[in-house]
Design an enzyme around this catalytic site. Structure first.
Site, PDB file in Angstrom:
ATOM      1  N   VAL A 186       6.392   5.773  -3.906  1.00 46.83           N
ATOM      2  CA  VAL A 186       5.642   6.604  -3.078  1.00 46.83           C
ATOM      3  C   VAL A 186       5.920   8.296  -3.260  1.00 46.83           C
ATOM      4  O   VAL A 186       5.255   9.266  -3.716  1.00 46.83           O
ATOM      5  CB  VAL A 186       5.030   6.405  -1.728  1.00 46.83           C
ATOM      6  CG1 VAL A 186       4.067   7.436  -1.312  1.00 46.83           C
ATOM      7  CG2 VAL A 186       4.697   4.925  -1.725  1.00 46.83           C
ATOM      8  N   ASP A 187       7.241   8.395  -3.232  1.00 45.87           N
ATOM      9  CA  ASP A 187       7.724   9.730  -3.326  1.00 45.87           C
ATOM     10  C   ASP A 187       7.735  10.111  -4.880  1.00 45.87           C
ATOM     11  O   ASP A 187       7.474  11.367  -4.892  1.00 45.87           O
ATOM     12  CB  ASP A 187       9.235   9.761  -2.826  1.00 45.87           C
ATOM     13  CG  ASP A 187       9.552  10.056  -1.515  1.00 45.87           C
ATOM     14  OD1 ASP A 187       8.904  10.717  -1.112  1.00 45.87           O
ATOM     15  OD2 ASP A 187      10.552   9.398  -0.807  1.00 45.87           O
ATOM     16  N   VAL A 188       7.903   9.498  -5.779  1.00 48.19           N
ATOM     17  CA  VAL A 188       7.743   9.888  -7.190  1.00 48.19           C
ATOM     18  C   VAL A 188       6.352   9.950  -7.469  1.00 48.19           C
ATOM     19  O   VAL A 188       6.016  11.048  -8.241  1.00 48.19           O
ATOM     20  CB  VAL A 188       8.332   8.670  -8.044  1.00 48.19           C
ATOM     21  CG1 VAL A 188       8.108   8.793  -9.489  1.00 48.19           C
ATOM     22  CG2 VAL A 188       9.797   8.314  -8.215  1.00 48.19           C
TER      23      VAL A 188
END
Length: 406
Positions: A186-188
């Protein structure tokens, strides 16, 4: 494990001085830390942007301490993976001096990126309204976990968002425990959305001279990235569940056991299924009423899996991968990370690049092995100019320039 070095071909990037980057001349004041923000700014730095990373004195980015694993100097490989091509300045933003220095950096920047909890930059005197009033052309990018409204107080950690955002509900074996993805996906994804938003805002500024506020958050990014699973709910009200490695709409599209390890088989149409049946020595499968069409195969996926597993047990995954690919059937073994890099190298794709210690900006040599930028540009390829910086490595250099811009 295969390693590529900087080269002029544009695949793994070009060495320093080998031409302009697409974003040469763009200056970014990067107040972000951990992953989503640093990943976005690293991608932009690879393409030529001058990124100054503002960090807390003595502590720096949280990920500097996230180890094991670490390199031979004790720096976290997590930090090293998303902070190349940047210069680090250590500033205490709680002091008048540090705040003034930060404002001076922003004054000469085109872009500001931050991922503090909403409201933090305002309390520091670096909020979007205040800074854009002084610098109307500034593109100000805020990355949060759950937006700046009712979810502003919720900490934005990838695991939490995978849980509450539904990703874990569709990941794992049917009837088993919900499972997170093996990387902070999700961060990526949010970092990618941030970089797209920044580039769009810069294009608008070219046309109008006006900057703007770019806002992305982890939850909305995940909901968008869940594509077919999210669409099933949005359009048809279907709440998907966990299916292991199987696909809700296609079969066979999953991992199956070969003699030695699993193999992934991704059949997307009836022609490919007929080729699969022929390749495993059971051509009659494609004429079986249970498996004639994709809808038939989805309805009888358990029976099909049993038949294919029996056939695949006769040889190893590498053997079947060669046979199936030759027949036009998408297939491949479940590789570990090292095997994945070797596979990319065999295909001539960028994998790992070395940033020579000689370009470490005059500081103590810090040679670095890095995962290549995946974007191939024919005219302005990614360049690997600087290894990830030491904490505050460039503070004196940059502050001196700010005090004496001539």
């Amino acid at each position: 494990m295969g390693t590529q070095h900087n080269g002029p071909d544009g695949r793994a990037g070009a060495p320093e001085g080998a031409g302009r980057g697409a974003l040469d001349g763009l200056r970014i004041a990067d107040f972000s830390r951990v992953l989503a923000g640093p990943y976005a700014t690293m991608l932009l730095a690879d393409l030529g942007a001058d990124v100054v990373k503002i960090e807390r004195p003595g502590i720096g980015d949280d990920t500097r301490a996230w180890h094991p694993p670490a390199d031979h100097e004790g720096t976290s490989t997590y930090f090293l993976g998303v902070n190349r091509n940047k210069r680090s300045v250590a500033l205490d933003l709680t002091t008048d001096v540090g705040l003034a220095q930060a404002r001076a950096l922003v004054a000469e920047a085109d872009v500001l990126v931050e991922n503090f909890r909403p409201g933090t930059m305002d309390r520091l005197g670096l909020g979007v309204r205040e800074l854009r009033a002084l610098h109307p052309g500034l593109v100000y990018c805020s990355i949060s976990g759950f937006g700046s409204g009712a979810g502003a107080s919720i900490p934005g950690y990838d695991l939490l968002v995978q849980a509450v955002g539904g990703l874990m509900s569709v990941t794992g074996d049917s009837g088993g425990e919900p499972v997170k993805a093996g990387v902070a996906l999700v961060d990526v994804i949010t970092g990618l959305h941030a970089s797209v938003g920044i580039l769009a805002a810069l294009r608008h500024r070219e046309a109008t001279g006006e900057g703007q506020h770019v806002e992305v958050n982890l939850l909305a990014s995940l909901l968008s990235a869940m594509v077919n699973q999210a669409s099933a709910f949005a359009v048809a009200g279907v709440v998907p569940g966990r299916m292991g490695n199987a696909h809700p709409s296609i079969s066979p599209y999953e991992t199956l056991p070969a003699a030695d390890r699993p193999i992934a088989i991704a059949v997307g149409n009836d022609r490919q299924f007929a080729a699969l049946a022929e390749a495993v020595g059971h051509p009659g499968l494609a004429l079986d009423d249970r498996f004639r069409t994709n809808a038939d195969r989805v309805a009888h996926r358990a029976e099909l899996r049993e038949i294919l597993s029996e056939r695949l047990a006769a040889a190893g995954a590498d053997h079947w991968s060669s046979v199936l690919l030759a027949a036009g059937v998408p297939a491949g073994p479940v590789n570990n990370v090292g095997e994945a890099f070797d596979f990319a190298q065999r295909l001539g794709l960028p994998g790992i690049v070395d940033i020579p210690a000689a370009v470490a900006d005059g500081a103590e040599p810090r040679p670095s092995r890095q995962v290549a930028n995946p974007i191939a540009l024919s005219g302005t390829p990614a360049r690997y100019r600087l290894p990830p910086p030491g904490l505050g490595q460039h503070t004196a250099e940059i502050l001196h320039r700010l005090s004496d811009p001539a």
